[in-house]
Design an enzyme around this catalytic site. Sequence first.
Site: not given
Ligand SMILES: Cc1ncc(COP(=O)(O)O)c(C=O)c1O
Lengths: 419, 152
Positions: A133, A210, A213, A236
């Site tokens: 991401h 991370d 998910q 989430k």
């Molecule tokens: C794999 C992953 N990492 C990081 C994030 C970022 O999360 P947040 O927007 O809650 O900071 C997401 C959210 O879409 C994600 O799916």
Amino acid sequence: MSESTLSAGTRVFDPDAIRADFPILQRKIHGQELVYLDNAATTQKPKQVIKSLTDYYEQTNANVHRGVHTLSMEATNGYEVARTKVAKFINAPRSEEVIWTRNTSESLNLVAATWAEANISEGDNIVITAMEHHSNIVPWQQLAFKKGAEIRYLSHNDDGVINFVDASSVIDSRTKLVSVTHMSNVLGTINPVAKLAELAHDVGAVILVDAAQSVPHMPVDVQAIDADFLAFSAHKMLGPTGIGVLWGRLDLLEEMPPYMFGGDMILEVTYEGAKWNDLPYKFEAGTPNIADAFATGAAVDYLSDLGMENVWQHEQELTAYAMEQILSLDNVKVLGPQDSSQRGGVISFVHDTIHPHDLGTALDQQGIAIRTGHHCAMPLVRSYDVVAAARASFYIYNTRSEVDALVNGISETEGYFNR
Amino acid sequence: MMGGMSGLNEMDELYEAIILDHYRSPRNTAAVENPDIDLEVNNPFCGDEFHIQLKVDDCSISGVSITGRGCAISQASASLLAELVDGKSTEEVQAAVDCVRRLLKGEEISNEEADILGDIEALGGVRKFPVRIKCALLSWVGLDDGLKEHLA
Ligand SMILES: Cc1ncc(COP(=O)(O)O)c(C=O)c1O
């Protein structure tokens, strides 16, 4: 992933009863029943979580760590109880290793601005995967520019599975940090983080997972995967927006400089300087997000009652069914693992003739919410030679009949554009 | 059962026949030789991208080509734009861009302006789908910027 006694659950996994807990599922969208399949972006909230917020503001509201009055003590206590629940949920050895942040992105930025700032120098490298991401790419790119360090990518095959032959040459003696997603928010791939932790530790590097998910969808045990840092967001996993978690190994957190400065993060301030507070407060400057911490505790309770093994199994079954149904459509291609046992409940797909945006608008007209676009993973989506994809992602309240609605919705859309 | 039951007929205003026609058979896609304006525009949010080429002679457009990929709205809009600018003066083109901007914002346009726009008025259907306005404007904004830079 490990079996833990906590993940078994005390409540029967009954989809109808679960759905009844989510007021928003009663909503009609364009006159149709809502079919919410955008859970990788954010999940809906059960009434237990919503009630914990109103209860907090109606019964407990006060600032934490500062008052001797009853409300302040109750607020402080509840705030810390929620932290303990989170620690238990990920099997953290100690609850002071759990730091409240705003979201996964802030958790990652915190590590970049403190641990990485102090430990990464010119010529070192940071290893990430090619399926991250943006939140797990950009902080490291910026740090690498600043320090003269290198970003290296672990590659994956077309099926979205990390290439391990390659991994042992990418991770080398100059690797200081391996930062990888536990589950891809685009491909649905579940990465073998324990194996990557071993490779990282073998060269003396630190591994950050991370888990945005993964923690919401499967049992995650930070000790079993041997992680050094773990980041995720409450929104989430049935919780509120505006609060997230960074878990870190005690010895690392203790050595790290603070992230932000202000009230609560200091032990003593003189006109000449200040002494940092103990963990976790060293990283929690200013009045924290107390109400949302309470609600995160309620979300963790809700998931623990169901049991994360059961949550995972439900999603595995639904994903297998959805893969079979979606792949049976002639004009649709699914990105990532074709074998549903290798993926979580995220399915990104492209249609041969209908652009994801047109499909997204047409499905919305039918009450079906999916995500379209680059999913905050531009380099990855482009590597599949598409500019955008549609994505359906599942959670505890989704059902087979909603998968049928999606597949039928895609067929209806084909009919509409071929008229 | 297409539309009807599933509520897809609500989209007819967005996907008018003329829009779908331009989407399926875009006009003016052949490359322009020695273009005076040659630029790429994209919307990273949805991945849409277009390549715009214009030949400008004495303040009028003597050649145009717009190619690229995107959703039905952005592609149809690009094709309608290419059809409109061919043979027009740069002033007329700039007036038309302004007019389309106002149309998509939901502002009134005069009868004469509507006459100039012709089929392009069909783009007005995106007003009910605000997230799609960017799709419709992508090539227009890009061409306008290119023209301004060329004339400056
Ligand atoms: C794999 C992953 N990492 C990081 C994030 C970022 O999360 P947040 O927007 O809650 O900071 C997401 C959210 O879409 C994600 O799916």
